[in-house]
Design an enzyme around this catalytic site. Structure first.
Site, PDB file in Angstrom:
ATOM      1  N   ARG A  27     -49.750 -35.291 106.648  1.00 35.55           N
ATOM      2  CA  ARG A  27     -49.393 -35.226 105.226  1.00 35.55           C
ATOM      3  C   ARG A  27     -50.032 -36.332 104.391  1.00 35.55           C
ATOM      4  O   ARG A  27     -49.585 -36.612 103.277  1.00 35.55           O
ATOM      5  CB  ARG A  27     -47.881 -35.224 105.017  1.00 35.55           C
ATOM      6  CG  ARG A  27     -47.201 -34.038 105.673  1.00 35.55           C
ATOM      7  CD  ARG A  27     -45.892 -33.700 104.991  1.00 35.55           C
ATOM      8  NE  ARG A  27     -45.268 -32.555 105.632  1.00 35.55           N
ATOM      9  CZ  ARG A  27     -44.407 -32.647 106.628  1.00 35.55           C
ATOM     10  NH1 ARG A  27     -44.049 -33.827 107.081  1.00 35.55           N
ATOM     11  NH2 ARG A  27     -43.903 -31.568 107.160  1.00 35.55           N
ATOM     12  N   LYS A  61     -61.019 -35.198  94.306  1.00 38.22           N
ATOM     13  CA  LYS A  61     -61.097 -33.794  94.720  1.00 38.22           C
ATOM     14  C   LYS A  61     -61.563 -33.735  96.167  1.00 38.22           C
ATOM     15  O   LYS A  61     -62.554 -34.372  96.527  1.00 38.22           O
ATOM     16  CB  LYS A  61     -62.109 -33.028  93.862  1.00 38.22           C
ATOM     17  CG  LYS A  61     -61.535 -32.502  92.572  1.00 38.22           C
ATOM     18  CD  LYS A  61     -62.528 -31.548  91.928  1.00 38.22           C
ATOM     19  CE  LYS A  61     -61.995 -30.984  90.635  1.00 38.22           C
ATOM     20  NZ  LYS A  61     -62.996 -30.138  89.945  1.00 38.22           N
ATOM     21  N   GLU A 113     -76.232 -34.506  88.199  1.00 35.98           N
ATOM     22  CA  GLU A 113     -74.856 -34.846  87.785  1.00 35.98           C
ATOM     23  C   GLU A 113     -74.873 -35.996  86.764  1.00 35.98           C
ATOM     24  O   GLU A 113     -73.964 -36.108  85.937  1.00 35.98           O
ATOM     25  CB  GLU A 113     -73.994 -35.206  89.001  1.00 35.98           C
ATOM     26  CG  GLU A 113     -73.805 -34.077  90.015  1.00 35.98           C
ATOM     27  CD  GLU A 113     -72.792 -32.996  89.600  1.00 35.98           C
ATOM     28  OE1 GLU A 113     -72.249 -33.062  88.483  1.00 35.98           O
ATOM     29  OE2 GLU A 113     -72.571 -32.073  90.418  1.00 35.98           O
ATOM     30  N   LYS A 116     -67.260 -40.447  84.423  1.00 37.20           N
ATOM     31  CA  LYS A 116     -66.408 -39.583  85.246  1.00 37.20           C
ATOM     32  C   LYS A 116     -64.992 -40.157  85.341  1.00 37.20           C
ATOM     33  O   LYS A 116     -63.998 -39.425  85.241  1.00 37.20           O
ATOM     34  CB  LYS A 116     -67.007 -39.404  86.642  1.00 37.20           C
ATOM     35  CG  LYS A 116     -66.034 -38.660  87.534  1.00 37.20           C
ATOM     36  CD  LYS A 116     -66.617 -37.765  88.545  1.00 37.20           C
ATOM     37  CE  LYS A 116     -65.503 -36.901  89.146  1.00 37.20           C
ATOM     38  NZ  LYS A 116     -65.878 -36.153  90.291  1.00 37.20           N
ATOM     39  N   GLU A 154     -57.109 -31.501  86.709  1.00 39.05           N
ATOM     40  CA  GLU A 154     -57.878 -30.444  86.055  1.00 39.05           C
ATOM     41  C   GLU A 154     -57.003 -29.458  85.285  1.00 39.05           C
ATOM     42  O   GLU A 154     -57.236 -28.248  85.300  1.00 39.05           O
ATOM     43  CB  GLU A 154     -58.761 -29.706  87.080  1.00 39.05           C
ATOM     44  CG  GLU A 154     -59.964 -29.032  86.421  1.00 39.05           C
ATOM     45  CD  GLU A 154     -60.997 -28.569  87.427  1.00 39.05           C
ATOM     46  OE1 GLU A 154     -61.606 -29.440  88.072  1.00 39.05           O
ATOM     47  OE2 GLU A 154     -61.206 -27.355  87.543  1.00 39.05           O
ATOM     48  N   ARG A 177     -60.512 -32.270  82.419  1.00 38.62           N
ATOM     49  CA  ARG A 177     -61.382 -32.442  83.587  1.00 38.62           C
ATOM     50  C   ARG A 177     -62.352 -31.268  83.766  1.00 38.62           C
ATOM     51  O   ARG A 177     -63.384 -31.401  84.421  1.00 38.62           O
ATOM     52  CB  ARG A 177     -60.546 -32.639  84.864  1.00 38.62           C
ATOM     53  CG  ARG A 177     -61.416 -32.975  86.062  1.00 38.62           C
ATOM     54  CD  ARG A 177     -60.627 -33.487  87.252  1.00 38.62           C
ATOM     55  NE  ARG A 177     -61.526 -33.766  88.365  1.00 38.62           N
ATOM     56  CZ  ARG A 177     -61.226 -34.522  89.395  1.00 38.62           C
ATOM     57  NH1 ARG A 177     -60.047 -35.084  89.479  1.00 38.62           N
ATOM     58  NH2 ARG A 177     -62.098 -34.731  90.363  1.00 38.62           N
ATOM     59  N   ASN A 229     -67.137 -29.485  84.906  1.00 40.39           N
ATOM     60  CA  ASN A 229     -67.667 -28.256  85.506  1.00 40.39           C
ATOM     61  C   ASN A 229     -68.823 -27.672  84.713  1.00 40.39           C
ATOM     62  O   ASN A 229     -69.306 -26.585  85.041  1.00 40.39           O
ATOM     63  CB  ASN A 229     -66.557 -27.204  85.633  1.00 40.39           C
ATOM     64  CG  ASN A 229     -65.494 -27.629  86.618  1.00 40.39           C
ATOM     65  OD1 ASN A 229     -65.795 -28.278  87.621  1.00 40.39           O
ATOM     66  ND2 ASN A 229     -64.240 -27.305  86.333  1.00 40.39           N
ATOM     67  N   HIS A 284     -71.485 -25.659  86.376  1.00 42.28           N
ATOM     68  CA  HIS A 284     -71.025 -25.359  87.739  1.00 42.28           C
ATOM     69  C   HIS A 284     -70.613 -23.908  87.973  1.00 42.28           C
ATOM     70  O   HIS A 284     -70.612 -23.458  89.112  1.00 42.28           O
ATOM     71  CB  HIS A 284     -69.868 -26.288  88.123  1.00 42.28           C
ATOM     72  CG  HIS A 284     -70.329 -27.672  88.502  1.00 42.28           C
ATOM     73  ND1 HIS A 284     -70.991 -28.494  87.629  1.00 42.28           N
ATOM     74  CD2 HIS A 284     -70.233 -28.372  89.671  1.00 42.28           C
ATOM     75  CE1 HIS A 284     -71.269 -29.640  88.234  1.00 42.28           C
ATOM     76  NE2 HIS A 284     -70.821 -29.596  89.470  1.00 42.28           N
ATOM     77  N   HIS A 337     -72.285 -22.627  91.238  1.00 44.02           N
ATOM     78  CA  HIS A 337     -71.526 -22.211  92.429  1.00 44.02           C
ATOM     79  C   HIS A 337     -71.862 -20.780  92.821  1.00 44.02           C
ATOM     80  O   HIS A 337     -71.963 -20.465  94.012  1.00 44.02           O
ATOM     81  CB  HIS A 337     -70.023 -22.352  92.185  1.00 44.02           C
ATOM     82  CG  HIS A 337     -69.536 -23.767  92.270  1.00 44.02           C
ATOM     83  ND1 HIS A 337     -68.281 -24.145  91.897  1.00 44.02           N
ATOM     84  CD2 HIS A 337     -70.147 -24.904  92.698  1.00 44.02           C
ATOM     85  CE1 HIS A 337     -68.125 -25.457  92.081  1.00 44.02           C
ATOM     86  NE2 HIS A 337     -69.247 -25.934  92.566  1.00 44.02           N
ATOM     87  N   HIS A 344     -76.944 -28.963  95.956  1.00 42.64           N
ATOM     88  CA  HIS A 344     -75.947 -28.760  94.900  1.00 42.64           C
ATOM     89  C   HIS A 344     -76.492 -29.225  93.538  1.00 42.64           C
ATOM     90  O   HIS A 344     -76.343 -28.540  92.523  1.00 42.64           O
ATOM     91  CB  HIS A 344     -74.664 -29.498  95.264  1.00 42.64           C
ATOM     92  CG  HIS A 344     -73.605 -29.404  94.209  1.00 42.64           C
ATOM     93  ND1 HIS A 344     -73.055 -28.204  93.814  1.00 42.64           N
ATOM     94  CD2 HIS A 344     -73.003 -30.359  93.435  1.00 42.64           C
ATOM     95  CE1 HIS A 344     -72.152 -28.427  92.859  1.00 42.64           C
ATOM     96  NE2 HIS A 344     -72.112 -29.717  92.620  1.00 42.64           N
TER      97      HIS A 344
HETATM   98  N1  GLY Z   1     -67.027 -32.541  90.339  1.00 39.78           N
HETATM   99  C1  GLY Z   1     -66.142 -32.162  89.335  1.00 39.78           C
HETATM  100  C2  GLY Z   1     -64.853 -32.907  89.350  1.00 39.78           C
HETATM  101  O1  GLY Z   1     -64.719 -33.877  90.067  1.00 39.78           O
HETATM  102  O2  GLY Z   1     -63.945 -32.541  88.677  1.00 39.78           O
END
Ligand code: GLY
Length: 388
Positions: A142, A164, A206, A250, A260, A264, A268, A271, A275, A287
């Site tokens: 956990r 993330k 990025e 960031k 998010e 946040r 994206n 993205h 993706h 990526h």
């Molecule tokens: N890579 C996008 C984020 O961390 O939200």
């Protein structure tokens, strides 16, 4: 199959004598509003053990890496943990390893080794290792602390910061995961010297993204530095400050919206398309390269929808081209197949893919606080058809 299941791969270190690393001075962290420190300076990796000792002291240290990164960096890292019970767990390199199966074999290996809740994970590698080790840390008993030690530019400016964690599934990228903040992030720009140029360049995508979504001055600074970054690679003197600048952007976003719920989503940008294309290519595309092309597509989408004024898409495309990154869909990938794939994206709601879109350089469209909008398939098709 990775090497972690074999007993020989465990570099267990139980020596008691050498504790120099634990007494070394921990450098200053970047001035950010995150709950955890982000260190970013040349030579910082020499202080990793001291940082771990400070932020997540543990009975056992499990260093997770891939074979390629471990060959270069593990000896120096493991040597710092002499005097602790530390072990190296490696997997083969590549996005195709970011699976539930790899998560299971890593957690099994940790259990076989005897890792308990008094274990700290050190994630040593690029985006795949950041995400996968983070997910192992998020779920093992956990939750264990994880210290992220990114070794690629992309992981430094994006994957390692923000908590993330995820694995991919056959249905799509990052579809199983958890939010799990690191205990610390240790960025040492010097490790970039061991990166192949294409992988280094891919990380620039990025950084460009961070400029587009939040900071036009950073975007301009990056553009000015690009010739030096491309010519001198990791030796370029601008790299350290630009990485720190990207992390600051960031961090400011994730500090405001860590899970998010809204803001946040601006991270994206590029993205949704990226993706979809990565999945169509079975993740056989870097990526950052996919994000570069995705930003060109989504900037055009913003203009096509009238959300951004004319010129935005050309500016994004110019930056991507100057970074030596792709501006067109890969050969053999059709607009229709990309649109079909976008519907499986995590951000899709009520059957419609969503896009976080800029309204100007350095400024994203708030979309009434939702920070992303659905776009009708025919419009996406039309834009993508212009990128064949
Ligand atoms: N890579 C996008 C984020 O961390 O939200």
């Amino acid at each position: 199959m990775g090497t972690m299941e074999t007993a020989e791969a465990h570099t267990a270190v139980h020596a008691a004598a050498h504790t120099a690393a634990h007494t070394s001075a921990v450098p200053d962290a970047l001035p950010l509003t995150l709950d955890y420190p982000v260190f970013c300076a040349v030579g910082t990796r020499q202080h990793l053990a001291a940082i771990v000792q400070q932020v997540a002291p543990a009975h056992r240290i499990a260093v997770i890496s891939d074979d390629t990164v471990a060959a270069v960096h593990a000896p120096q890292v493991m040597a710092q943990f002499e005097g602790s019970t530390a072990s190296l767990f490696t997997i083969p390199p590549g996005e195709q390893e970011k699976t539930r199966e790899r998560w299971a074999s890593l957690t099994d290996a940790l259990m076989a080794w005897g890792a308990g809740r008094d274990t700290t994970i050190v994630a040593l590698g690029g985006g795949v290792i950041c995400d996968l080790s983070g997910f192992v840390a998020a779920t093992y008993m956990r939750g264990l602390p994880v210290v992220q030690v990114p070794t690629t530019l992309l992981a430094m400016v994006d994957a390692s910061v923000g908590g993330k964690t995820a694995v991919d599934t056959p249905a799509g990228k990052n579809l199983v995961g958890a939010f799990h903040n690191p205990a610390a992030v240790v960025i040492d720009p010097e490790v970039l010297t061991s990166l192949p140029p294409a992988i280094l360049r891919s990380g620039l995508a990025e950084m460009i993204k961070h400029g587009v979504i939040a900071d036009v001055a950073y975007f301009d600074r990056l553009l000015q530095a690009l010739p030096s970054l491309l010519a001198r690679g990791a030796q370029a003197p601008e790299f350290g400050a630009l990485i720190a600048g990207s992390v600051r952007i960031k961090a400011a976003v994730v500090a405001e919206d860590s899970r998010e719920g809204g803001l946040r989503q601006i991270l994206n940008f590029g993205h949704t398309i990226a993706h979809a294309v990565e999945k169509l290519l079975h993740y056989d595309m870097l990526h950052g390269d996919a994000v570069a092309m995705g930003m060109v597509a989504e900037a055009r989408l913003a203009e096509r929808l009238g959300m951004a004024g004319p010129g935005l898409a050309a500016a994004v495309e110019d930056a991507v081209r100057r970074a030596g990154l792709p501006t067109r869909l890969p050969v053999g990938v059709s607009a229709a197949s990309v649109v079909a794939e976008t519907l499986g994206d995590k951000k899709a709601r009520a059957g419609a893919a969503r896009y976080a879109l800029p309204r100007a350089l350095g400024e994203m469209d708030p979309a009434d606080g939702r920070w992303s909008v659905p776009v009708a398939d025919p419009i996406v098709m039309e834009v993508l058809a212009g990128l064949l």
